[in-house]
Design a protein around this motif. Structure first.
Motif, PDB file in Angstrom:
ATOM      1  N   VAL A   1      21.899  22.935  17.675  1.00 27.69           N
ATOM      2  CA  VAL A   1      22.180  22.114  18.858  1.00 27.69           C
ATOM      3  C   VAL A   1      21.101  22.253  19.917  1.00 27.69           C
ATOM      4  O   VAL A   1      20.521  21.252  20.391  1.00 27.69           O
ATOM      5  CB  VAL A   1      23.558  22.489  19.451  1.00 27.69           C
ATOM      6  CG1 VAL A   1      23.700  21.932  20.868  1.00 27.69           C
ATOM      7  CG2 VAL A   1      24.674  21.942  18.579  1.00 27.69           C
ATOM      8  N   TRP A   2      20.801  23.469  20.311  1.00 26.72           N
ATOM      9  CA  TRP A   2      19.874  23.642  21.430  1.00 26.72           C
ATOM     10  C   TRP A   2      18.420  23.499  21.013  1.00 26.72           C
ATOM     11  O   TRP A   2      17.551  23.206  21.851  1.00 26.72           O
ATOM     12  CB  TRP A   2      20.145  24.980  22.123  1.00 26.72           C
ATOM     13  CG  TRP A   2      21.474  24.928  22.817  1.00 26.72           C
ATOM     14  CD1 TRP A   2      22.640  25.518  22.420  1.00 26.72           C
ATOM     15  CD2 TRP A   2      21.793  24.166  23.988  1.00 26.72           C
ATOM     16  NE1 TRP A   2      23.663  25.188  23.266  1.00 26.72           N
ATOM     17  CE2 TRP A   2      23.178  24.358  24.248  1.00 26.72           C
ATOM     18  CE3 TRP A   2      21.054  23.350  24.845  1.00 26.72           C
ATOM     19  CZ2 TRP A   2      23.832  23.768  25.322  1.00 26.72           C
ATOM     20  CZ3 TRP A   2      21.702  22.754  25.917  1.00 26.72           C
ATOM     21  CH2 TRP A   2      23.071  22.954  26.152  1.00 26.72           C
ATOM     22  N   ASN A   3      18.111  23.657  19.738  1.00 29.37           N
ATOM     23  CA  ASN A   3      16.769  23.308  19.259  1.00 29.37           C
ATOM     24  C   ASN A   3      16.523  21.819  19.443  1.00 29.37           C
ATOM     25  O   ASN A   3      15.445  21.396  19.888  1.00 29.37           O
ATOM     26  CB  ASN A   3      16.625  23.672  17.778  1.00 29.37           C
ATOM     27  CG  ASN A   3      16.508  25.167  17.545  1.00 29.37           C
ATOM     28  OD1 ASN A   3      16.278  25.920  18.482  1.00 29.37           O
ATOM     29  ND2 ASN A   3      16.681  25.600  16.314  1.00 29.37           N
ATOM     30  N   TRP A   4      17.530  21.009  19.061  1.00 28.50           N
ATOM     31  CA  TRP A   4      17.414  19.561  19.237  1.00 28.50           C
ATOM     32  C   TRP A   4      17.302  19.210  20.717  1.00 28.50           C
ATOM     33  O   TRP A   4      16.499  18.354  21.104  1.00 28.50           O
ATOM     34  CB  TRP A   4      18.626  18.859  18.615  1.00 28.50           C
ATOM     35  CG  TRP A   4      18.404  18.469  17.192  1.00 28.50           C
ATOM     36  CD1 TRP A   4      18.758  19.177  16.076  1.00 28.50           C
ATOM     37  CD2 TRP A   4      17.764  17.288  16.729  1.00 28.50           C
ATOM     38  NE1 TRP A   4      18.380  18.500  14.944  1.00 28.50           N
ATOM     39  CE2 TRP A   4      17.769  17.337  15.313  1.00 28.50           C
ATOM     40  CE3 TRP A   4      17.192  16.190  17.354  1.00 28.50           C
ATOM     41  CZ2 TRP A   4      17.223  16.325  14.522  1.00 28.50           C
ATOM     42  CZ3 TRP A   4      16.644  15.173  16.575  1.00 28.50           C
ATOM     43  CH2 TRP A   4      16.660  15.251  15.183  1.00 28.50           C
ATOM     44  N   HIS A   5      18.085  19.849  21.545  1.00 26.08           N
ATOM     45  CA  HIS A   5      18.042  19.581  22.991  1.00 26.08           C
ATOM     46  C   HIS A   5      16.646  19.855  23.540  1.00 26.08           C
ATOM     47  O   HIS A   5      16.073  19.043  24.292  1.00 26.08           O
ATOM     48  CB  HIS A   5      19.088  20.463  23.692  1.00 26.08           C
ATOM     49  CG  HIS A   5      19.246  20.176  25.152  1.00 26.08           C
ATOM     50  ND1 HIS A   5      18.384  20.694  26.105  1.00 26.08           N
ATOM     51  CD2 HIS A   5      20.149  19.408  25.830  1.00 26.08           C
ATOM     52  CE1 HIS A   5      18.757  20.282  27.307  1.00 26.08           C
ATOM     53  NE2 HIS A   5      19.826  19.485  27.163  1.00 26.08           N
ATOM     54  N   LYS A   6      16.079  20.994  23.150  1.00 31.22           N
ATOM     55  CA  LYS A   6      14.749  21.367  23.637  1.00 31.22           C
ATOM     56  C   LYS A   6      13.679  20.390  23.162  1.00 31.22           C
ATOM     57  O   LYS A   6      12.816  19.962  23.950  1.00 31.22           O
ATOM     58  CB  LYS A   6      14.405  22.781  23.154  1.00 31.22           C
ATOM     59  CG  LYS A   6      13.041  23.285  23.612  1.00 31.22           C
ATOM     60  CD  LYS A   6      12.778  24.692  23.123  1.00 31.22           C
ATOM     61  CE  LYS A   6      12.569  24.730  21.628  1.00 31.22           C
ATOM     62  NZ  LYS A   6      12.180  26.077  21.136  1.00 31.22           N
ATOM     63  N   GLU A   7      13.723  19.998  21.897  1.00 29.04           N
ATOM     64  CA  GLU A   7      12.705  19.114  21.353  1.00 29.04           C
ATOM     65  C   GLU A   7      12.799  17.699  21.938  1.00 29.04           C
ATOM     66  O   GLU A   7      11.774  17.047  22.177  1.00 29.04           O
ATOM     67  CB  GLU A   7      12.821  19.050  19.826  1.00 29.04           C
ATOM     68  CG  GLU A   7      12.494  20.353  19.115  1.00 29.04           C
ATOM     69  CD  GLU A   7      11.080  20.842  19.419  1.00 29.04           C
ATOM     70  OE1 GLU A   7      10.163  19.984  19.510  1.00 29.04           O
ATOM     71  OE2 GLU A   7      10.895  22.058  19.563  1.00 29.04           O
ATOM     72  N   ILE A   8      14.011  17.231  22.188  1.00 33.41           N
ATOM     73  CA  ILE A   8      14.161  15.894  22.794  1.00 33.41           C
ATOM     74  C   ILE A   8      13.616  15.903  24.225  1.00 33.41           C
ATOM     75  O   ILE A   8      12.909  14.979  24.633  1.00 33.41           O
ATOM     76  CB  ILE A   8      15.637  15.454  22.782  1.00 33.41           C
ATOM     77  CG1 ILE A   8      16.112  15.236  21.349  1.00 33.41           C
ATOM     78  CG2 ILE A   8      15.823  14.159  23.589  1.00 33.41           C
ATOM     79  CD1 ILE A   8      17.605  14.996  21.224  1.00 33.41           C
ATOM     80  N   LYS A   9      13.925  16.954  24.977  1.00 32.02           N
ATOM     81  CA  LYS A   9      13.421  17.043  26.354  1.00 32.02           C
ATOM     82  C   LYS A   9      11.909  17.184  26.387  1.00 32.02           C
ATOM     83  O   LYS A   9      11.248  16.702  27.307  1.00 32.02           O
ATOM     84  CB  LYS A   9      14.078  18.228  27.060  1.00 32.02           C
ATOM     85  CG  LYS A   9      15.565  18.064  27.319  1.00 32.02           C
ATOM     86  CD  LYS A   9      15.862  16.911  28.260  1.00 32.02           C
ATOM     87  CE  LYS A   9      15.366  17.155  29.663  1.00 32.02           C
ATOM     88  NZ  LYS A   9      15.720  16.040  30.571  1.00 32.02           N
ATOM     89  N   LYS A  10      11.361  17.823  25.355  1.00 30.95           N
ATOM     90  CA  LYS A  10       9.906  17.967  25.289  1.00 30.95           C
ATOM     91  C   LYS A  10       9.248  16.619  25.004  1.00 30.95           C
ATOM     92  O   LYS A  10       8.229  16.272  25.601  1.00 30.95           O
ATOM     93  CB  LYS A  10       9.539  18.970  24.195  1.00 30.95           C
ATOM     94  CG  LYS A  10       8.040  19.266  24.097  1.00 30.95           C
ATOM     95  CD  LYS A  10       7.722  20.108  22.878  1.00 30.95           C
ATOM     96  CE  LYS A  10       8.413  21.447  22.926  1.00 30.95           C
ATOM     97  NZ  LYS A  10       8.017  22.311  21.761  1.00 30.95           N
ATOM     98  N   ALA A  11       9.839  15.851  24.088  1.00 30.44           N
ATOM     99  CA  ALA A  11       9.268  14.548  23.719  1.00 30.44           C
ATOM    100  C   ALA A  11       9.573  13.467  24.747  1.00 30.44           C
ATOM    101  O   ALA A  11       8.742  12.576  24.981  1.00 30.44           O
ATOM    102  CB  ALA A  11       9.794  14.124  22.343  1.00 30.44           C
ATOM    103  N   PHE A  12      10.757  13.533  25.355  1.00 27.74           N
ATOM    104  CA  PHE A  12      11.177  12.507  26.320  1.00 27.74           C
ATOM    105  C   PHE A  12      11.704  13.195  27.580  1.00 27.74           C
ATOM    106  O   PHE A  12      12.912  13.280  27.801  1.00 27.74           O
ATOM    107  CB  PHE A  12      12.271  11.617  25.708  1.00 27.74           C
ATOM    108  CG  PHE A  12      11.885  10.978  24.408  1.00 27.74           C
ATOM    109  CD1 PHE A  12      11.080   9.848  24.378  1.00 27.74           C
ATOM    110  CD2 PHE A  12      12.328  11.518  23.200  1.00 27.74           C
ATOM    111  CE1 PHE A  12      10.716   9.264  23.179  1.00 27.74           C
ATOM    112  CE2 PHE A  12      11.976  10.937  21.996  1.00 27.74           C
ATOM    113  CZ  PHE A  12      11.158   9.806  21.980  1.00 27.74           C
TER     114      PHE A  12
END
Length: 256
Positions: free
Chosen positions: A9-20
């Motif tokens: 869950v939080w890996n996805w959260h971090k990567e989405i915030k990094k990209a967008f």
């Protein structure tokens, strides 16, 4: 909407915030809080989950991340449940013998209907308070990570008295049915897209691939109305003698 294993869950959260970085991203079941100078996760209660769901519906969040278990707790409207149940009964009855009497066919229909009710835990499941029905939110894009975890959707019913050995597919899973109806809602309510992510879409059996395609574009297999029809067309099954758990042998249907 992105559906992921709990551990990611939080890996996805971090990567989405990094990209967008300008996207507002929420997690349905958890939130980040500061405790003792450190950032930790805290589980959302029903009220908080209901508020996150409502905020996503009204457009406050651009992306909502949910776990596999979360998707099962979102409400289904009666209209969609009744429609899905009826369609699933018809799909399964495609494999019924053509010479069944009206009485036997009705008995089979009731049996299949009971199975689908069991899949959704009707009468036993307690949905989170405050959540609007899934079909009311207007989701137009849904991505499922590690989608092979939903491979057990349809199981073939070949003309054998026991399960086919080495077929590589398990019994239909409840969470697969929960995902299937919600994928159908996204496809048909908003003409939305379903994206599956998997490094092993057909690790053990071609039937895994058939089942996964049902989530994204079931009409891709025109002329193949069921898992049993797929089995008959693409997989050769023979009766052979195989060893059992007592080191004896027995005759059983196997994938040749």
């Amino acid at each position: 909407m992105i559906i992921v294993p709990k551990t990611l869950v939080w890996n996805w959260h971090k990567e989405i915030k990094k990209a967008f970085p300008k996207y507002n991203v929420a997690v349905l079941g958890e939130r980040l809080v500061i405790r003792g100078g450190s950032t930790v996760t805290s589980k959302n209660n029903n009220e908080r989950r209901g508020q996150v769901w409502l905020d996503f519906k009204t457009g406050l969040y651009d992306v909502l991340i949910m776990t596999y278990n979360d998707i099962e707790t979102t409400k289904l409207s009666k209209k969609w449940f009744d429609r899905y149940t009826s369609e699933q009964i018809d799909k399964i009855l495609v494999d019924a013998p053509a010479d069944l009497s009206v009485k036997k066919l009705e008995e089979l229909r009731n049996k299949v209907g009971s199975k689908i009710y069991d899949m959704f835990d009707i009468g036993n499941r307690t949905y989170d308070l405050g959540l609007d029905a899934f079909s009311d939110v207007g989701i137009d894009f849904m991505m499922i990570d590690e989608a092979q975890n939903f491979k057990n959707l349809y199981e073939p019913t070949p003309p054998f008295s026991e399960a086919v050995q080495y077929l590589g597919i398990g019994k239909a899973a409840k969470r697969s049915y929960h995902l299937d109806v919600r994928c159908q809602i996204v496809r048909e309510e908003k003409n939305g897209a379903i994206v599956l992510l998997s490094a092993t879409p057909a690790k053990n059996s071609p039937l895994e691939f058939y089942n996964l395609i049902q989530y994204t574009k079931p009409e891709a297999f025109r002329g193949i109305p069921s898992a049993s029809a797929f089995l008959e067309r693409f997989i050769r099954v023979e009766a052979r003698r195989i060893p059992d758990t007592t080191l004896s042998t027995k005759m059983a249907p196997i994938v040749a």
